[in-house]
Design a protein around this motif. Sequence first.
Motif, PDB file in Angstrom:
ATOM      1  N   GLY A  25      13.348 -23.375 -12.528  1.00 32.15           N
ATOM      2  CA  GLY A  25      12.876 -24.663 -13.019  1.00 32.15           C
ATOM      3  C   GLY A  25      13.490 -25.653 -12.359  1.00 32.15           C
ATOM      4  N   THR A  26      13.151 -27.021 -12.793  1.00 39.77           N
ATOM      5  CA  THR A  26      13.763 -28.093 -12.320  1.00 39.77           C
ATOM      6  C   THR A  26      15.053 -28.392 -12.631  1.00 39.77           C
ATOM      7  OG1 THR A  26      13.015 -29.434 -14.299  1.00 39.77           O
ATOM      8  CG2 THR A  26      11.318 -29.293 -12.265  1.00 39.77           C
ATOM      9  N   SER A  27      15.709 -27.583 -13.496  1.00 41.78           N
ATOM     10  CA  SER A  27      17.338 -27.698 -13.750  1.00 41.78           C
ATOM     11  C   SER A  27      17.929 -27.158 -12.605  1.00 41.78           C
ATOM     12  CB  SER A  27      17.393 -27.213 -15.087  1.00 41.78           C
ATOM     13  OG  SER A  27      16.973 -28.008 -16.120  1.00 41.78           O
ATOM     14  N   LEU A  28      17.377 -26.229 -11.771  1.00 43.81           N
ATOM     15  CA  LEU A  28      18.051 -25.703 -10.988  1.00 43.81           C
ATOM     16  C   LEU A  28      19.348 -24.775 -11.231  1.00 43.81           C
ATOM     17  CD1 LEU A  28      18.344 -28.494  -8.022  1.00 43.81           C
ATOM     18  CD2 LEU A  28      16.497 -26.950  -8.483  1.00 43.81           C
ATOM     19  N   ASP A  29      18.905 -24.293 -12.388  1.00 41.45           N
ATOM     20  CA  ASP A  29      20.196 -23.475 -12.990  1.00 41.45           C
ATOM     21  C   ASP A  29      20.234 -21.959 -12.136  1.00 41.45           C
ATOM     22  OD1 ASP A  29      20.799 -24.941 -15.036  1.00 41.45           O
ATOM     23  OD2 ASP A  29      19.154 -24.283 -16.190  1.00 41.45           O
ATOM     24  N   GLY A  30      19.043 -21.444 -12.050  1.00 35.63           N
ATOM     25  CA  GLY A  30      19.054 -20.127 -11.234  1.00 35.63           C
ATOM     26  C   GLY A  30      17.382 -19.529 -11.442  1.00 35.63           C
ATOM     27  N   LEU A  31      17.307 -18.168 -11.030  1.00 35.30           N
ATOM     28  CA  LEU A  31      16.470 -17.430 -11.260  1.00 35.30           C
ATOM     29  C   LEU A  31      16.066 -16.772 -12.380  1.00 35.30           C
ATOM     30  CD1 LEU A  31      13.632 -17.000  -9.778  1.00 35.30           C
ATOM     31  CD2 LEU A  31      14.653 -15.068  -8.741  1.00 35.30           C
ATOM     32  N   ASP A  32      15.322 -16.824 -13.109  1.00 35.75           N
ATOM     33  CA  ASP A  32      14.798 -15.946 -14.383  1.00 35.75           C
ATOM     34  C   ASP A  32      13.952 -14.923 -14.012  1.00 35.75           C
ATOM     35  OD1 ASP A  32      16.305 -17.594 -16.052  1.00 35.75           O
ATOM     36  OD2 ASP A  32      14.566 -18.581 -16.848  1.00 35.75           O
ATOM     37  N   ILE A  33      14.215 -13.572 -14.271  1.00 37.84           N
ATOM     38  CA  ILE A  33      13.667 -12.303 -13.639  1.00 37.84           C
ATOM     39  C   ILE A  33      13.335 -11.554 -14.733  1.00 37.84           C
ATOM     40  CG2 ILE A  33      13.539 -10.313 -12.228  1.00 37.84           C
ATOM     41  CD1 ILE A  33      15.800 -11.662 -10.413  1.00 37.84           C
ATOM     42  N   ALA A  34      12.104 -11.333 -15.255  1.00 43.82           N
ATOM     43  CA  ALA A  34      11.569 -10.684 -16.389  1.00 43.82           C
ATOM     44  C   ALA A  34      10.602  -9.535 -16.001  1.00 43.82           C
ATOM     45  CB  ALA A  34      10.966 -11.682 -17.343  1.00 43.82           C
ATOM     46  N   GLY A 115       7.974 -19.788  -7.843  1.00 41.09           N
ATOM     47  CA  GLY A 115       8.749 -20.789  -6.808  1.00 41.09           C
ATOM     48  C   GLY A 115       9.368 -21.988  -7.357  1.00 41.09           C
ATOM     49  N   GLN A 116      10.208 -22.619  -6.385  1.00 44.90           N
ATOM     50  CA  GLN A 116      11.008 -23.635  -6.703  1.00 44.90           C
ATOM     51  C   GLN A 116      10.216 -24.897  -6.602  1.00 44.90           C
ATOM     52  OE1 GLN A 116      14.477 -23.616  -7.900  1.00 44.90           O
ATOM     53  NE2 GLN A 116      13.537 -25.715  -8.330  1.00 44.90           N
ATOM     54  N   THR A 117      10.151 -25.655  -7.625  1.00 45.44           N
ATOM     55  CA  THR A 117       9.515 -26.875  -7.407  1.00 45.44           C
ATOM     56  C   THR A 117      10.502 -27.828  -6.863  1.00 45.44           C
ATOM     57  OG1 THR A 117       8.133 -26.696  -9.539  1.00 45.44           O
ATOM     58  CG2 THR A 117       8.808 -28.900  -8.943  1.00 45.44           C
ATOM     59  N   VAL A 118       9.804 -28.660  -5.633  1.00 39.73           N
ATOM     60  CA  VAL A 118      10.777 -29.590  -5.023  1.00 39.73           C
ATOM     61  C   VAL A 118       9.959 -30.910  -5.059  1.00 39.73           C
ATOM     62  CG1 VAL A 118      11.609 -28.140  -3.299  1.00 39.73           C
ATOM     63  CG2 VAL A 118       9.361 -28.928  -2.936  1.00 39.73           C
ATOM     64  N   LEU A 119       8.554 -30.938  -5.458  1.00 37.78           N
ATOM     65  CA  LEU A 119       8.136 -32.351  -5.600  1.00 37.78           C
ATOM     66  C   LEU A 119       6.929 -32.156  -6.791  1.00 37.78           C
ATOM     67  CD1 LEU A 119       8.342 -35.452  -4.737  1.00 37.78           C
ATOM     68  CD2 LEU A 119       6.317 -34.820  -3.310  1.00 37.78           C
ATOM     69  N   HIS A 120       6.762 -33.062  -7.940  1.00 36.92           N
ATOM     70  CA  HIS A 120       5.698 -33.004  -8.451  1.00 36.92           C
ATOM     71  C   HIS A 120       5.071 -34.652  -8.437  1.00 36.92           C
ATOM     72  CE1 HIS A 120       2.952 -31.824 -11.638  1.00 36.92           C
ATOM     73  NE2 HIS A 120       3.323 -32.884 -12.342  1.00 36.92           N
ATOM     74  N   ALA A 121       3.836 -34.608  -8.173  1.00 37.79           N
ATOM     75  CA  ALA A 121       3.536 -36.129  -7.813  1.00 37.79           C
ATOM     76  C   ALA A 121       2.063 -36.285  -8.409  1.00 37.79           C
ATOM     77  CB  ALA A 121       3.317 -36.429  -6.184  1.00 37.79           C
ATOM     78  N   PRO A 132      -4.951 -37.113  -4.071  1.00 43.75           N
ATOM     79  CA  PRO A 132      -5.083 -36.642  -5.294  1.00 43.75           C
ATOM     80  C   PRO A 132      -3.699 -36.298  -6.013  1.00 43.75           C
ATOM     81  CG  PRO A 132      -5.395 -34.650  -3.661  1.00 43.75           C
ATOM     82  CD  PRO A 132      -5.195 -36.186  -2.940  1.00 43.75           C
ATOM     83  N   ASN A 133      -3.656 -35.647  -7.016  1.00 40.93           N
ATOM     84  CA  ASN A 133      -2.808 -35.061  -7.908  1.00 40.93           C
ATOM     85  C   ASN A 133      -2.092 -34.230  -6.778  1.00 40.93           C
ATOM     86  OD1 ASN A 133      -3.037 -36.478 -10.461  1.00 40.93           O
ATOM     87  ND2 ASN A 133      -4.494 -34.766 -10.884  1.00 40.93           N
ATOM     88  N   ALA A 134      -0.629 -34.170  -6.969  1.00 39.60           N
ATOM     89  CA  ALA A 134      -0.343 -33.178  -5.921  1.00 39.60           C
ATOM     90  C   ALA A 134       1.075 -32.565  -6.822  1.00 39.60           C
ATOM     91  CB  ALA A 134       0.369 -33.849  -4.731  1.00 39.60           C
ATOM     92  N   THR A 135       1.394 -31.068  -6.147  1.00 46.24           N
ATOM     93  CA  THR A 135       2.752 -30.733  -6.760  1.00 46.24           C
ATOM     94  C   THR A 135       3.033 -29.643  -5.641  1.00 46.24           C
ATOM     95  OG1 THR A 135       3.807 -29.309  -8.550  1.00 46.24           O
ATOM     96  CG2 THR A 135       1.466 -28.770  -7.995  1.00 46.24           C
ATOM     97  N   LEU A 136       4.342 -29.234  -5.412  1.00 45.11           N
ATOM     98  CA  LEU A 136       4.731 -28.428  -4.405  1.00 45.11           C
ATOM     99  C   LEU A 136       5.988 -27.563  -4.926  1.00 45.11           C
ATOM    100  CD1 LEU A 136       4.337 -27.665  -1.603  1.00 45.11           C
ATOM    101  CD2 LEU A 136       5.892 -29.229  -0.722  1.00 45.11           C
ATOM    102  N   GLN A 137       5.592 -26.041  -4.526  1.00 45.27           N
ATOM    103  CA  GLN A 137       6.572 -25.172  -4.829  1.00 45.27           C
ATOM    104  C   GLN A 137       6.856 -24.558  -3.704  1.00 45.27           C
ATOM    105  OE1 GLN A 137       3.939 -25.650  -7.058  1.00 45.27           O
ATOM    106  NE2 GLN A 137       5.360 -26.912  -8.094  1.00 45.27           N
ATOM    107  N   ILE A 138       8.227 -24.140  -3.385  1.00 45.82           N
ATOM    108  CA  ILE A 138       8.574 -23.296  -2.172  1.00 45.82           C
ATOM    109  C   ILE A 138       9.120 -22.224  -2.564  1.00 45.82           C
ATOM    110  CG2 ILE A 138       8.992 -25.510  -0.744  1.00 45.82           C
ATOM    111  CD1 ILE A 138      11.834 -25.083  -1.037  1.00 45.82           C
TER     112      ILE A 138
END
Length: 402
Positions: A25-34, A115-121, A132-138
């Motif tokens: 998530g956006t908190s950049l804590d780490g990766l949750d794997i379920a 993925g890791q969100t880097v921009l939400h616009a 248009p609306n945009a969002t980007l996950q890498i």
Amino acid sequence: MNKNIRALHEIAQKKTRKILGLMSGTSLDGLDIALCEISGAGENTAVKILEFETISYTEDIKTEIRKVFAKKTVDFQHFALLNEWIGLLHANMVNDCLLKWNIPATEVDLIASHGQTVLHAPKFLHQQEKFPNATLQIGDGDHIAVKTGIITLSDFRQKHVAAGGEGAPLAVYGDYLLFSKKGENRIMLNMGGIANFTYLPASLDAEAVFVTDTGTANTLIDIYTKHYFPEKSYDKDAEIAQSGTVNPELLAELKSNTFFQKSFPKTIGQELFNFEFVQNALTKTNLTAISAPDLLATLTRLSAETIAEAILFVVENSPYALEDFKIYMSGGGIHNPLLVKWLAELLPCEFQKSDDLGILSDAKEAVLFAILANETVVGGNYNFGNSKGIPSVTMGKISFPD
């Protein structure tokens, strides 16, 4: 028929599927794997969490992501390199977990990578008419598929945007399929970096489902905890905030931002709720010398009040009273006792955790992406009608391991 298409077809025919949900998530804590065992699809979906792990990001990983995170201007080469690097990083984390769990990759049917969100616009934020609306996950899905040997679905948010949404919140799809219950009005409240909630009506009417972001949850608290105390990444157990006092003037200035007056539903990220957002409010109120405990108390109160006010808006526009609702919490915010205490005071109704519905609250978002992957391969028959911000689409691009 291509062997990968055949494999996907065979996966779709199984009574149960093992799907790994990945969420950062956006908190950049780490990766949750379920690791989830999923049967059925649509309203017949059933999920069992077989394994769950959170792998924390090192400071080096966080530093590299922050170079591009929620920024309008970036080093384009670094950005391109990061897309591949995060994909490989997440793949290695998956492989390490499977080794630890003693589970061969051949026993896992699919990976669902947020993925890791880097921009939400969203358009209301970038305000450029022709775009248009945009969002980007890498974190490239092909790299994950090749490195793990497992068919991978990724980049879920783009279809949502393409179909007229803002790319978030996507939790609504899993919330509706897993947690709707006839005769009980439920609000599924997730408090990560940003807070969002899904309203699930007792009628089970998909067209009455409502979802929105409310604003900041942990983001500003985390940013300023680290600012004042570099050795800390968050205010554990709200120890610092609980020693402070809410500043009413600063709270009012923070809440005066036009985002909070914008009509629902809406989405947002650190593009707005960032270090500068608070600094501007401190300058306007001449409170730049405020103590760390008082500022963190005020930021925690900001999260509590804006979450509560958004939920009350939905309740007041429903045919039910607040006491007719149960609120099920998930996300890192549930570990903040001051935030939870204030929410309970502002919303006098029954509070529980998603754990009480059989889904570990810390794992919930990763599980929801596993459900999205399951729907893309097996289901996709839900219909939210004309519900604003909830297009009735399946999501995720499919990457084959070879």
